[in-house]
Design an enzyme around this catalytic site. Structure first.
Site, PDB file in Angstrom:
ATOM      1  N   LYS A 188       0.799  -1.255   0.151  1.00 34.01           N
ATOM      2  CA  LYS A 188       0.089   0.083   0.023  1.00 34.01           C
ATOM      3  C   LYS A 188       0.934   1.189   0.175  1.00 34.01           C
ATOM      4  O   LYS A 188       1.662   1.363   0.948  1.00 34.01           O
ATOM      5  CB  LYS A 188      -0.962  -0.022   1.368  1.00 34.01           C
ATOM      6  CG  LYS A 188      -1.954  -1.202   1.430  1.00 34.01           C
ATOM      7  CD  LYS A 188      -2.800  -1.093   2.532  1.00 34.01           C
ATOM      8  CE  LYS A 188      -1.869  -1.580   3.644  1.00 34.01           C
ATOM      9  NZ  LYS A 188      -2.809  -1.783   5.102  1.00 34.01           N
ATOM     10  N   THR A 220      -8.486   9.738   8.077  1.00 35.43           N
ATOM     11  CA  THR A 220      -8.162   8.753   7.541  1.00 35.43           C
ATOM     12  C   THR A 220      -7.703   7.602   8.355  1.00 35.43           C
ATOM     13  O   THR A 220      -6.955   6.668   8.140  1.00 35.43           O
ATOM     14  CB  THR A 220      -6.767   8.745   6.713  1.00 35.43           C
ATOM     15  OG1 THR A 220      -5.684   9.258   7.593  1.00 35.43           O
ATOM     16  CG2 THR A 220      -7.196   9.651   5.321  1.00 35.43           C
ATOM     17  N   GLY A 222      -7.974   4.190   9.999  1.00 30.44           N
ATOM     18  CA  GLY A 222      -8.737   2.737   9.644  1.00 30.44           C
ATOM     19  C   GLY A 222      -8.742   2.394   8.159  1.00 30.44           C
ATOM     20  O   GLY A 222      -9.453   1.680   7.935  1.00 30.44           O
ATOM     21  N   THR A 223      -7.793   3.337   7.480  1.00 25.15           N
ATOM     22  CA  THR A 223      -7.983   2.815   5.953  1.00 25.15           C
ATOM     23  C   THR A 223      -7.512   1.517   5.719  1.00 25.15           C
ATOM     24  O   THR A 223      -8.172   0.785   4.695  1.00 25.15           O
ATOM     25  CB  THR A 223      -7.179   3.753   5.291  1.00 25.15           C
ATOM     26  OG1 THR A 223      -5.769   3.936   5.813  1.00 25.15           O
ATOM     27  CG2 THR A 223      -7.766   5.286   5.275  1.00 25.15           C
ATOM     28  N   GLY A 224      -6.540   1.059   6.428  1.00 29.02           N
ATOM     29  CA  GLY A 224      -5.886  -0.127   5.858  1.00 29.02           C
ATOM     30  C   GLY A 224      -6.929  -1.388   6.661  1.00 29.02           C
ATOM     31  O   GLY A 224      -7.007  -2.286   5.779  1.00 29.02           O
ATOM     32  N   CYS A 225      -7.438  -1.264   7.556  1.00 26.63           N
ATOM     33  CA  CYS A 225      -8.259  -2.217   8.177  1.00 26.63           C
ATOM     34  C   CYS A 225      -9.459  -2.500   7.144  1.00 26.63           C
ATOM     35  O   CYS A 225      -9.900  -3.518   6.636  1.00 26.63           O
ATOM     36  CB  CYS A 225      -8.845  -1.772   9.364  1.00 26.63           C
ATOM     37  SG  CYS A 225      -7.846  -1.422  10.728  1.00 26.63           S
TER      38      CYS A 225
HETATM   39  N1  LIG Z   1      -5.314  10.421   1.587  1.00 26.16           N
HETATM   40  C1  LIG Z   1      -5.585   9.116   0.770  1.00 26.16           C
HETATM   41  N2  LIG Z   1      -6.234   9.291  -0.312  1.00 26.16           N
HETATM   42  C2  LIG Z   1      -6.821   8.160  -1.141  1.00 26.16           C
HETATM   43  N3  LIG Z   1      -6.421   7.110  -0.725  1.00 26.16           N
HETATM   44  C3  LIG Z   1      -5.625   6.926   0.486  1.00 26.16           C
HETATM   45  C4  LIG Z   1      -5.179   7.781   1.219  1.00 26.16           C
HETATM   46  N4  LIG Z   1      -4.568   7.354   2.111  1.00 26.16           N
HETATM   47  C5  LIG Z   1      -4.551   6.058   1.921  1.00 26.16           C
HETATM   48  N5  LIG Z   1      -5.147   5.802   0.978  1.00 26.16           N
HETATM   49  C6  LIG Z   1      -5.369   4.485   0.491  1.00 26.16           C
HETATM   50  O1  LIG Z   1      -5.962   3.398   1.539  1.00 26.16           O
HETATM   51  C7  LIG Z   1      -5.676   2.284   1.658  1.00 26.16           C
HETATM   52  C8  LIG Z   1      -5.097   2.026   3.041  1.00 26.16           C
HETATM   53  O2  LIG Z   1      -3.816   2.354   2.639  1.00 26.16           O
HETATM   54  P1  LIG Z   1      -2.742   2.931   4.193  1.00 26.16           P
HETATM   55  O3  LIG Z   1      -1.183   3.120   3.528  1.00 26.16           O
HETATM   56  O4  LIG Z   1      -3.363   4.232   4.498  1.00 26.16           O
HETATM   57  O5  LIG Z   1      -3.051   1.873   5.184  1.00 26.16           O
HETATM   58  P2  LIG Z   1      -2.600   1.708   6.649  1.00 26.16           P
HETATM   59  O6  LIG Z   1      -1.565   2.781   7.186  1.00 26.16           O
HETATM   60  O7  LIG Z   1      -2.416   0.405   6.949  1.00 26.16           O
HETATM   61  O8  LIG Z   1      -4.150   2.462   7.358  1.00 26.16           O
HETATM   62  P3  LIG Z   1      -4.331   2.029   9.040  1.00 26.16           P
HETATM   63  O9  LIG Z   1      -3.157   1.731   9.884  1.00 26.16           O
HETATM   64  O10 LIG Z   1      -5.114   3.544   9.302  1.00 26.16           O
HETATM   65  O11 LIG Z   1      -5.526   1.191   8.954  1.00 26.16           O
HETATM   66  C9  LIG Z   1      -4.622   2.076   0.413  1.00 26.16           C
HETATM   67  O12 LIG Z   1      -5.204   1.884  -0.638  1.00 26.16           O
HETATM   68  C10 LIG Z   1      -4.036   3.458   0.088  1.00 26.16           C
HETATM   69  O13 LIG Z   1      -3.664   3.730  -1.214  1.00 26.16           O
HETATM   70  C1  LIG Z   2      -7.437  -2.029  17.026  1.00 24.74           C
HETATM   71  C2  LIG Z   2      -6.712  -1.469  15.852  1.00 24.74           C
HETATM   72  N1  LIG Z   2      -6.431  -2.501  14.749  1.00 24.74           N
HETATM   73  C3  LIG Z   2      -5.757  -1.944  13.964  1.00 24.74           C
HETATM   74  C4  LIG Z   2      -5.577  -0.455  13.657  1.00 24.74           C
HETATM   75  C5  LIG Z   2      -4.725  -0.040  12.418  1.00 24.74           C
HETATM   76  O1  LIG Z   2      -4.696   1.357  12.429  1.00 24.74           O
HETATM   77  C6  LIG Z   2      -5.578   0.293  14.818  1.00 24.74           C
HETATM   78  N2  LIG Z   2      -5.664   1.698  14.954  1.00 24.74           N
HETATM   79  N3  LIG Z   2      -6.540  -0.336  15.884  1.00 24.74           N
END
Ligand SMILES: Nc1ncnc2c1ncn2[C@@H]1O[C@H](COP(=O)(O)OP(=O)(O)OP(=O)(O)O)[C@@H](O)[C@H]1O
Ligand SMILES: Cc1ncc(CO)c(N)n1
Length: 279
Positions: A188, A220, A222-225
């Site tokens: 990502k 943003t 929780g985007t990855g979850c």
């Molecule tokens: N500002 C943004 N605009 C559009 N897409 C985004 C943005 N930030 C992240 N993304 C997309 O969101 C998805 C999650 O990526 P991200 O790198 O944020 O995950 P993460 O850091 O594991 O998230 P979290 O830890 O908050 O759950 C990917 O598809 C990424 O490209």
């Molecule tokens: C409980 C939990 N799982 C995953 C993430 C990833 O952002 C978070 N912030 N909290």
């Protein structure tokens, strides 16, 4: 904005909806973890179920406390769901300790369902959600169970030693991650600068670049979850991996665009964004 598809729900003819399991931590603020996962599964038409691995006291400013559950509690929750309801796809998130990583990996090894591993390391605020000594268990036990592994840039650096600063680095990181056993790697690019949010999906043969406008929205959390839960939902619905990831990318992009402020810090994405005008 591209509207992602929903998994068809049974026409109340007594057939069961698609059933998806999240094995993750609880985020009291409701924006990430199992809360994000269950909202995502519902929004996309599935029946979401959960095995809670840890409880976090968490809000828009960070994580104020985290308590992992005993391995027996994780095993019991998993058995209760798998033995009665059935699981068509799994998403793993926060697993907290090496013991829980090994416990979950053992449970998944016998499950004939696709697995999405979101190797959660730290929260968006930089709060640790995985013990450093658990990294080896993630590499050697958990990643081999994964249909898709979805690390962010910090997580892929921790797991492979590859620091990603460009799309070329994403290729190198993906290759290194595939060496630990997942069938597909989704690197990502959310943390990279630039006008687009670019992710690389590859199985070492096929290469798919997923691009979306970067929304300059600070909400943003929780985007990855959300992305990983959406991928698992589409896999449960019978999608092939590239199609599942493409649809999930569209869903999370819309959820980010609709993100909203909560508290004094980073607010959550809007998991319910599909409700407006698309019913
Ligand atoms: N500002 C943004 N605009 C559009 N897409 C985004 C943005 N930030 C992240 N993304 C997309 O969101 C998805 C999650 O990526 P991200 O790198 O944020 O995950 P993460 O850091 O594991 O998230 P979290 O830890 O908050 O759950 C990917 O598809 C990424 O490209
Ligand atoms: C409980 C939990 N799982 C995953 C993430 C990833 O952002 C978070 N912030 N909290």
């Amino acid at each position: 904005m591209v509207l992602p598809p929903r998994i068809p729900r049974p026409s109340h003819d007594g057939s069961a909806p698609v059933r998806v399991l999240t094995v993750a931590g609880s985020d009291s603020g409701g924006g990430a973890g199992i809360q994000a996962d269950l909202k995502t599964m519902l929004a996309l038409g599935a029946h979401g179920m959960s095995v809670i691995t840890a409880v976090t006291a968490q809000n828009s400013l960070g994580v104020q406390g985290a308590w992992e559950l005993p391995a027996e509690a994780v095993r019991a929750q998993f058995r209760s769901v798998a033995d009665d309801i059935g699981v068509q796809a799994v998403k793993t998130g926060m697993l907290a300790t090496a013991e829980l990583v090994e416990t979950v990996a053992a449970l998944l090894a016998d499950l004939p369902a696709p697995v999405v591993v979101d190797p959660v390391g730290v929260s968006k605020h930089g709060d640790p959600l995985l013990a450093t000594e658990a990294l080896d268990a993630v590499r050697t036990k958990l990643l081999p169970t994964a249909t898709v592994a979805t690390p962010n840039l910090d997580e892929v650096a921790q797991l492979t030693g590859v620091r990603v600063e460009s799309e070329n680095d994403q290729r190198r990181a993906a290759g290194a991650l595939l060496g630990h056993g997942p069938r597909w790697a989704l690197i990502k690019g959310g943390h990279l600068p630039g006008g687009e949010a670019v992710d690389l999906l590859t199985d070492g043969t096929e290469e798919h670049w997923l691009r979306a406008p970067r929304h300059d929205n600070r909400h943003t959390h929780g985007t990855g979850c959300t992305l990983a839960a959406a991928i698992a939902t589409y896999l449960a619905g019978g999608y092939e991996v590239p199609q599942a990831v493409t649809a999930a990318k569209d869903y999370v992009t819309g959820a980010i665009a609709a993100g909203f402020p909560l508290g004094a810090g980073i607010g959550p994405v809007d998991h319910g964004w599909l409700r407006e005008g698309t019913d």
